[in-house]
Design a protein around this motif. Structure first.
Motif, PDB file in Angstrom:
ATOM      1  N   LYS A  41       5.469   9.464   4.696  1.00  0.00           N
ATOM      2  CA  LYS A  41       5.615   9.047   3.293  1.00  0.00           C
ATOM      3  C   LYS A  41       5.537   7.523   3.208  1.00  0.00           C
ATOM      4  N   ALA A  42       4.338   7.055   2.991  1.00  0.00           N
ATOM      5  CA  ALA A  42       4.112   5.621   2.896  1.00  0.00           C
ATOM      6  C   ALA A  42       4.472   5.132   1.494  1.00  0.00           C
ATOM      7  N   ASN A  43       4.526   3.828   1.340  1.00  0.00           N
ATOM      8  CA  ASN A  43       4.732   3.237   0.018  1.00  0.00           C
ATOM      9  C   ASN A  43       3.898   1.964  -0.064  1.00  0.00           C
ATOM     10  N   GLU A  44       4.073   1.211  -1.112  1.00  0.00           N
ATOM     11  CA  GLU A  44       3.242   0.028  -1.299  1.00  0.00           C
ATOM     12  C   GLU A  44       3.510  -1.054  -0.258  1.00  0.00           C
ATOM     13  N   TYR A  45       4.676  -1.019   0.386  1.00  0.00           N
ATOM     14  CA  TYR A  45       5.038  -2.029   1.369  1.00  0.00           C
ATOM     15  C   TYR A  45       4.761  -1.602   2.806  1.00  0.00           C
ATOM     16  N   LEU A  46       4.714  -0.312   3.042  1.00  0.00           N
ATOM     17  CA  LEU A  46       4.567   0.210   4.396  1.00  0.00           C
ATOM     18  C   LEU A  46       3.507   1.310   4.413  1.00  0.00           C
ATOM     19  N   LYS A  47       2.386   1.016   5.049  1.00  0.00           N
ATOM     20  CA  LYS A  47       1.310   1.995   5.125  1.00  0.00           C
ATOM     21  C   LYS A  47       1.694   3.116   6.095  1.00  0.00           C
TER      22      LYS A  47
END
Length: 127
Positions: A41-47
């Motif tokens: 589960k990535a987010n905008e800060y962590l690919k």
């Protein structure tokens, strides 16, 4: 048998178990799709690829700690030699420096620094 080396080896195993279990629960559990082993589960800060390598590296620390623990358990039943003295000094130095790294990086809030320091000190006492 060198009881100090044995205790240090056991502490390495216990630290590794706590490290992996608590890391999975406190850090990676919320970043995992239900039923999947590796968190993705990535987010905008962590690919996703960065999250995957963080997870792998997290557990590598445990595996390396267990390897050191196995070495210390074996060393605890062997007679002292130059090689064993070198290994114990190397491991104790590594543990103490690792302790300082965790202590400074977390401002003393991560309890791992204390266990790493304890392992290093027990090894110095046992040498």
């Amino acid at each position: 048998m060198n009881t100090y080396f044995f205790i240090a080896g056991i502490l390495c195993f216990l630290l590794g178990i706590a490290h992996s279990i608590l890391g999975e629960y406190l850090i990676f559990n919320s970043k995992r799709i239900k039923g999947k082993l590796i968190p993705t589960k990535a987010n905008e800060y962590l690919k996703e690829r960065h999250l995957r390598i963080l997870w792998a590296t997290w557990h590598l620390a445990t595996v390396f700690g267990w390897c050191i623990g196995i070495l210390l358990l074996k060393i605890s039943v062997l007679e002292k030699s130059q090689l064993i003295n070198f290994m114990v000094k190397s491991i104790s130095t590594t543990m103490i420096l690792s302790s300082l790294l965790v202590l400074i990086a977390t401002k003393g809030k991560h309890p791992g620094w204390f266990v790493l320091l304890a392992i290093g000190i027990v090894l110095i006492i046992g040498a």
